[in-house]
Design a protein around this motif. Structure first.
Motif, PDB file in Angstrom:
ATOM      1  N   LEU A  86       0.823  -1.222   0.000  1.00  0.00           N
ATOM      2  CA  LEU A  86       0.000   0.000   0.000  1.00  0.00           C
ATOM      3  C   LEU A  86       0.853   1.266   0.000  1.00  0.00           C
ATOM      4  O   LEU A  86       0.329   2.363  -0.153  1.00  0.00           O
ATOM      5  N   GLY A  87       2.166   1.118   0.223  1.00  0.00           N
ATOM      6  CA  GLY A  87       3.041   2.285   0.216  1.00  0.00           C
ATOM      7  C   GLY A  87       3.788   2.542   1.506  1.00  0.00           C
ATOM      8  O   GLY A  87       4.512   3.533   1.616  1.00  0.00           O
ATOM      9  N   ALA A  88       3.629   1.678   2.506  1.00  0.00           N
ATOM     10  CA  ALA A  88       4.410   1.808   3.740  1.00  0.00           C
ATOM     11  C   ALA A  88       5.850   1.389   3.460  1.00  0.00           C
ATOM     12  O   ALA A  88       6.133   0.718   2.463  1.00  0.00           O
ATOM     13  N   THR A  89       6.758   1.781   4.340  1.00  0.00           N
ATOM     14  CA  THR A  89       8.149   1.345   4.253  1.00  0.00           C
ATOM     15  C   THR A  89       8.548   0.689   5.576  1.00  0.00           C
ATOM     16  O   THR A  89       8.030   1.057   6.631  1.00  0.00           O
ATOM     17  N   LEU A  90       9.450  -0.271   5.498  1.00  0.00           N
ATOM     18  CA  LEU A  90       9.943  -0.948   6.692  1.00  0.00           C
ATOM     19  C   LEU A  90      11.039  -0.081   7.309  1.00  0.00           C
ATOM     20  O   LEU A  90      12.035   0.223   6.665  1.00  0.00           O
ATOM     21  N   VAL A  91      10.844   0.296   8.577  1.00  0.00           N
ATOM     22  CA  VAL A  91      11.806   1.134   9.298  1.00  0.00           C
ATOM     23  C   VAL A  91      12.733   0.261  10.138  1.00  0.00           C
ATOM     24  O   VAL A  91      13.948   0.454  10.132  1.00  0.00           O
ATOM     25  N   ALA A  92      12.152  -0.698  10.867  1.00  0.00           N
ATOM     26  CA  ALA A  92      12.939  -1.583  11.725  1.00  0.00           C
ATOM     27  C   ALA A  92      12.206  -2.901  11.877  1.00  0.00           C
ATOM     28  O   ALA A  92      10.995  -2.920  12.089  1.00  0.00           O
ATOM     29  N   ASP A  93      12.941  -3.980  11.759  1.00  0.00           N
ATOM     30  CA  ASP A  93      12.341  -5.306  11.901  1.00  0.00           C
ATOM     31  C   ASP A  93      12.684  -5.839  13.286  1.00  0.00           C
ATOM     32  O   ASP A  93      13.815  -6.221  13.549  1.00  0.00           O
ATOM     33  N   ARG A  94      11.710  -5.818  14.169  1.00  0.00           N
ATOM     34  CA  ARG A  94      11.889  -6.278  15.547  1.00  0.00           C
ATOM     35  C   ARG A  94      11.261  -7.656  15.758  1.00  0.00           C
ATOM     36  O   ARG A  94      10.989  -8.059  16.871  1.00  0.00           O
ATOM     37  N   ARG A  95      11.015  -8.376  14.641  1.00  0.00           N
ATOM     38  CA  ARG A  95      10.462  -9.725  14.738  1.00  0.00           C
ATOM     39  C   ARG A  95      11.565 -10.691  15.144  1.00  0.00           C
ATOM     40  O   ARG A  95      12.676 -10.629  14.621  1.00  0.00           O
ATOM     41  N   ASP A  96      11.251 -11.566  16.097  1.00  0.00           N
ATOM     42  CA  ASP A  96      12.217 -12.532  16.618  1.00  0.00           C
ATOM     43  C   ASP A  96      11.994 -13.910  15.995  1.00  0.00           C
ATOM     44  O   ASP A  96      10.879 -14.228  15.568  1.00  0.00           O
ATOM     45  N   ALA A 106       6.608   2.782   8.336  1.00  0.00           N
ATOM     46  CA  ALA A 106       6.276   4.202   8.221  1.00  0.00           C
ATOM     47  C   ALA A 106       5.265   4.367   7.107  1.00  0.00           C
ATOM     48  O   ALA A 106       5.334   3.673   6.083  1.00  0.00           O
ATOM     49  N   ASP A 107       4.326   5.280   7.308  1.00  0.00           N
ATOM     50  CA  ASP A 107       3.347   5.574   6.265  1.00  0.00           C
ATOM     51  C   ASP A 107       4.018   6.417   5.176  1.00  0.00           C
ATOM     52  O   ASP A 107       5.209   6.748   5.298  1.00  0.00           O
ATOM     53  N   PRO A 108       3.314   6.764   4.091  1.00  0.00           N
ATOM     54  CA  PRO A 108       3.957   7.493   2.991  1.00  0.00           C
ATOM     55  C   PRO A 108       4.574   8.843   3.370  1.00  0.00           C
ATOM     56  O   PRO A 108       5.416   9.353   2.652  1.00  0.00           O
ATOM     57  N   GLU A 109       4.184   9.418   4.514  1.00  0.00           N
ATOM     58  CA  GLU A 109       4.790  10.683   4.946  1.00  0.00           C
ATOM     59  C   GLU A 109       5.812  10.484   6.064  1.00  0.00           C
ATOM     60  O   GLU A 109       6.289  11.437   6.658  1.00  0.00           O
ATOM     61  N   GLY A 110       6.159   9.214   6.358  1.00  0.00           N
ATOM     62  CA  GLY A 110       7.212   8.940   7.317  1.00  0.00           C
ATOM     63  C   GLY A 110       6.774   8.774   8.761  1.00  0.00           C
ATOM     64  O   GLY A 110       7.621   8.657   9.650  1.00  0.00           O
ATOM     65  N   ASN A 111       5.478   8.736   9.031  1.00  0.00           N
ATOM     66  CA  ASN A 111       4.989   8.530  10.396  1.00  0.00           C
ATOM     67  C   ASN A 111       5.101   7.059  10.751  1.00  0.00           C
ATOM     68  O   ASN A 111       4.523   6.205  10.081  1.00  0.00           O
ATOM     69  N   GLU A 112       5.851   6.761  11.825  1.00  0.00           N
ATOM     70  CA  GLU A 112       6.092   5.382  12.216  1.00  0.00           C
ATOM     71  C   GLU A 112       4.859   4.758  12.868  1.00  0.00           C
ATOM     72  O   GLU A 112       4.095   5.434  13.548  1.00  0.00           O
ATOM     73  N   PHE A 113       4.697   3.453  12.663  1.00  0.00           N
ATOM     74  CA  PHE A 113       3.673   2.665  13.339  1.00  0.00           C
ATOM     75  C   PHE A 113       4.174   1.234  13.431  1.00  0.00           C
ATOM     76  O   PHE A 113       5.094   0.844  12.720  1.00  0.00           O
ATOM     77  N   CYS A 114       3.590   0.468  14.347  1.00  0.00           N
ATOM     78  CA  CYS A 114       4.027  -0.910  14.565  1.00  0.00           C
ATOM     79  C   CYS A 114       2.951  -1.897  14.144  1.00  0.00           C
ATOM     80  O   CYS A 114       1.764  -1.617  14.267  1.00  0.00           O
ATOM     81  N   VAL A 115       3.397  -3.053  13.667  1.00  0.00           N
ATOM     82  CA  VAL A 115       2.492  -4.168  13.385  1.00  0.00           C
ATOM     83  C   VAL A 115       2.857  -5.276  14.356  1.00  0.00           C
ATOM     84  O   VAL A 115       3.983  -5.795  14.336  1.00  0.00           O
ATOM     85  N   LEU A 116       1.917  -5.606  15.221  1.00  0.00           N
ATOM     86  CA  LEU A 116       2.108  -6.618  16.257  1.00  0.00           C
ATOM     87  C   LEU A 116       1.698  -7.982  15.738  1.00  0.00           C
ATOM     88  O   LEU A 116       1.131  -8.101  14.653  1.00  0.00           O
ATOM     89  N   ARG A 117       1.920  -9.015  16.553  1.00  0.00           N
ATOM     90  CA  ARG A 117       1.441 -10.352  16.201  1.00  0.00           C
ATOM     91  C   ARG A 117      -0.080 -10.375  16.272  1.00  0.00           C
ATOM     92  O   ARG A 117      -0.685  -9.757  17.133  1.00  0.00           O
TER      93      ARG A 117
END
Length: 127
Positions: A86-96, A106-117
């Motif tokens: 959809l246009g998000a970018t991966l900022v950090a992969d904290r998956r173990d 991050a959304d298209p304007e750079g606002n970070e968000f997390c995707v949990l399990r």
């Protein structure tokens, strides 16, 4: 007395464009009165506060101090792939390796968000 959270406000350069991204992320509609070019646009979530996008002249310059954490209905990894599409970018992969953790996007304007399990991810790890 208490206060009720009315909306979560996001300053942005393109209120309508960013609201459309978040509408696709959440599967929820824009407010019916909102149109392209509007400086304020709302995503009407099923429950809780409205996502409110407010057009401002200044650009985002530092990491968010407040961010959204999403718990997908599908697996976390599938949702990360969908959001990247959809246009998000991966900022950090904290998956173990054991399946715990989260992905920071991050959304298209750079606002970070997390995707949990997801709940199904959590149940599979518990069994």
């Amino acid at each position: 007395m208490v206060s009720v959270v009315q909306n979560v406000a996001v300053d942005c350069a393109d209120a309508y464009g960013l609201a459309r991204f978040w509408s696709r992320v959440t599967g929820r509609p824009l407010h019916p009165d909102d149109r392209p070019g509007d400086p304020e646009v709302r995503v009407m979530l099923a429950e809780g506060p409205v996502l409110y996008f407010n057009q401002v002249p200044e650009a985002k310059t530092v990491k968010n101090r407040l961010h959204l954490c999403l718990r997908p209905e599908t697996s976390r990894d599938r949702e990360v792939e969908r959001l990247l599409g959809l246009g998000a970018t991966l900022v950090a992969d904290r998956r173990d390796p054991d399946g715990s953790g989260w992905a920071v996007l991050a959304d298209p304007e750079g606002n970070e968000f997390c995707v949990l399990r997801s709940e199904s991810d959590r149940a599979a790890a518990a069994s």
